[in-house]
Design an enzyme around this catalytic site. Sequence first.
Site, short mmCIF file in Angstrom:
data_model
loop_
_atom_site.label_atom_id
_atom_site.label_comp_id
_atom_site.label_asym_id
_atom_site.label_seq_id
_atom_site.Cartn_x
_atom_site.Cartn_y
_atom_site.Cartn_z
NE ARG A 128 3.14 2.13 10.25
CZ ARG A 128 4.29 1.88 9.62
NH1 ARG A 128 5.42 1.97 10.24
NH2 ARG A 128 4.29 1.49 8.37
CE LYS A 184 1.40 -5.43 6.29
NZ LYS A 184 1.07 -4.13 5.73
NE ARG A 208 -3.74 0.42 2.30
CZ ARG A 208 -4.01 1.24 3.33
NH1 ARG A 208 -3.50 1.02 4.51
NH2 ARG A 208 -4.79 2.29 3.16
C1 BTN Z 1 0.29 -3.94 2.22
O1 BTN Z 1 1.05 -2.98 1.99
O2 BTN Z 1 0.06 -4.31 3.37
C2 BTN Z 1 -0.35 -4.68 1.07
C3 BTN Z 1 0.54 -5.77 0.58
C4 BTN Z 1 -0.05 -6.56 -0.57
C5 BTN Z 1 0.94 -7.53 -1.16
C6 BTN Z 1 0.31 -8.44 -2.16
S1 BTN Z 1 1.35 -9.77 -2.63
C7 BTN Z 1 0.24 -10.21 -3.89
C8 BTN Z 1 -0.24 -8.93 -4.52
N1 BTN Z 1 0.67 -8.50 -5.56
C9 BTN Z 1 1.29 -7.36 -5.24
O3 BTN Z 1 2.13 -6.78 -5.95
N2 BTN Z 1 0.87 -6.92 -4.04
C10 BTN Z 1 -0.12 -7.80 -3.47
#
Ligand code: BTN
Length: 326
Positions: free
Chosen positions: A323, A188, A123
């Site tokens: 956070r 996390k 994100r």
């Molecule tokens: C976050 O920042 O918490 C979200 C992370 C999301 C990661 C997943 S892995 C599968 C999909 N492909 C990506 O490039 N991102 C999401």
Amino acid sequence: MSLDIQLLLALSDGNYHSGIELGNLTGVSRAAIWKQLQKLQELTGLEFESVKGRGYRLPGGIELLDKETVSIAISAAALSLLSEIELHRQVDSTNRQALSRAQAGAASGHVVLAEHQLAGKGRRGRSWVSPFGANLYLSLVWGFEGGAAALEGLSLVVGIAIVRALTELGVPGIGLKWPNDIYWQGKKLGGILLEMVGDASGHCQVVIGIGINVGMPRTLAAAIEQPWCDLREVCGQAISRNRLAGAILSHLLPILARFERDRFVAYREEWSELDCIAGKPVALHLGDRMLLGIAAGVGEIGELAIDTDQGREWFHGGEVSLRLQQ
Ligand code: BTN
């Protein structure tokens, strides 16, 4: 089957395999085998071992993703909502691939899985650490009517589906941190990234990207910016990524079908039970403004309540980063 995959499959059991055996299996010379393993090592971060007189091995072995094994792990109800599983050994990002499938008209229930992401997206423009064969990288295309407004609370119900799947696999104590983090004991474990194409007020296709840390190599610890954990730490043992993918899809697909009809409010109580920040002091970042308060649960469309000195304020998923205060 490519040479890489043949070698990985042969070495996936963690045992020694002689150069002769690997040569016979793949039809290439013994010298070429070691060269290829070194290339593979560079590409994937996996560490192969070569021992004179014994051969080659991948210490600890590896369970590769397999479409058939994932499909077997998906419930009948969910299978009827699945349109296709696409499996890649290496991609830029499963979300990026799924977005381009969505743009090309892929049906709801189109899944993209990968062993390795070269440009995994998190994100807020962050990158998602995605080494080969270590974790789960899954993206799913789903179509919605009603545009962006119909998607309020979607990432929260995706979180519920993930917790249900983990619980079914015997993984205890998982919580959710608004709006889309999977947490265990303040660390996390995974994240959700929603991306949308189409009409912001009509029919749109959403890509639901899910990343779960399953067995993150400890050598990558420094690359992750916040406290994190993986399923190996949570369970004290390895969890099958094929079963995990199957369990997540088993819970996610039916939840999406129901969410289209019932919206977040139908899940509000379940989400609140999993809320791991309720009652805790939090810092909310809104652009360059920071707001301190106490997290106070979620409303009927999944908006977050924060109690501040000025009273209760409400926030929506897209606009903020949250956070826990130390
Ligand atoms: C976050 O920042 O918490 C979200 C992370 C999301 C990661 C997943 S892995 C599968 C999909 N492909 C990506 O490039 N991102 C999401």
